[in-house]
Design a protein around this motif. Structure first.
Motif, short mmCIF file in Angstrom:
data_model
loop_
_atom_site.label_atom_id
_atom_site.label_comp_id
_atom_site.label_asym_id
_atom_site.label_seq_id
_atom_site.Cartn_x
_atom_site.Cartn_y
_atom_site.Cartn_z
N VAL A 22 54.91 30.47 41.75
CA VAL A 22 53.54 30.99 41.69
C VAL A 22 53.37 31.86 40.45
N GLU A 23 54.32 32.74 40.22
CA GLU A 23 54.25 33.64 39.06
C GLU A 23 54.28 32.86 37.75
N LEU A 78 50.68 41.20 44.37
CA LEU A 78 50.35 41.26 42.95
C LEU A 78 49.86 39.89 42.47
N ALA A 79 50.54 38.84 42.89
CA ALA A 79 50.13 37.48 42.51
C ALA A 79 48.72 37.20 43.03
N GLY A 80 48.44 37.61 44.27
CA GLY A 80 47.11 37.43 44.83
C GLY A 80 46.06 38.17 44.02
N GLY A 81 46.39 39.37 43.56
CA GLY A 81 45.47 40.13 42.72
C GLY A 81 45.21 39.45 41.39
N LEU A 82 46.25 38.87 40.82
CA LEU A 82 46.10 38.15 39.55
C LEU A 82 45.24 36.90 39.72
N ALA A 84 42.85 36.55 41.92
CA ALA A 84 41.48 37.05 42.06
C ALA A 84 40.91 37.45 40.71
N ALA A 85 41.71 38.09 39.86
CA ALA A 85 41.24 38.50 38.53
C ALA A 85 40.91 37.29 37.66
N GLN A 86 41.76 36.26 37.72
CA GLN A 86 41.49 35.05 36.94
C GLN A 86 40.25 34.34 37.46
N ARG A 87 40.07 34.32 38.77
CA ARG A 87 38.89 33.70 39.37
C ARG A 87 37.63 34.42 38.89
N GLU A 88 37.67 35.76 38.90
CA GLU A 88 36.52 36.56 38.45
C GLU A 88 36.24 36.32 36.97
#
Length: 130
Positions: A22-23, A78-82, A84-88
């Motif tokens: 994932v990372e 942290l991966a989930g946050g990344l 979400a940030a890429q989606r945004e």
């Protein structure tokens, strides 16, 4: 003194490998987005989706056996946050592109659908005025 029993998921490299995938895909997608390589974006987005599905499956099974180690949970968060940030970031870029396209190629605006006395396409026929 007896050694504590370590759950199999803590010693299994399976969780580590799925989280590492994932990372890796997140980093690859981030690079593709930075360079605006549409073919790479498509490829890495698809692979990230697959990696995330595998990781969720593995972590769900591991959680049924007991608590998942804190470092792995933190990395997954942290991966989930990344993600979400890429989606945004993609949503904002898409909105900006849509606005630019609307300025460059305005859409035809349909005639008013309603007037003060009802639907505009009815004209005067069928309208009863008091």
């Amino acid at each position: 003194m007896q050694q504590p029993v370590i759950p199999a998921y803590e010693t299994s490299p399976e969780l580590e490998a799925t989280l590492g995938a994932v990372e890796t895909q997140l980093a690859s997608l981030g690079e593709a987005l930075r360079t605006r390589d549409s073919a790479a974006i498509d490829l890495h987005a698809t692979e990230l989706h697959r990696s995330l599905a595998r990781a969720v499956d593995h972590f769900t099974r591991a959680a049924r056996s007991g608590p998942v180690p804190t470092p792995l949970r933190e990395r997954l968060a942290l991966a989930g946050g990344l993600v979400a940030a890429q989606r945004e970031s993609l949503a904002r870029a898409t909105a900006a592109l849509d606005r630019a396209i609307d300025v460059l190629m305005p859409r035809e605006r349909p005639a008013a659908v309603y007037s003060a006395i009802g639907p505009a396409d009815r004209g005067s026929r069928g309208v009863i005025q008091a």
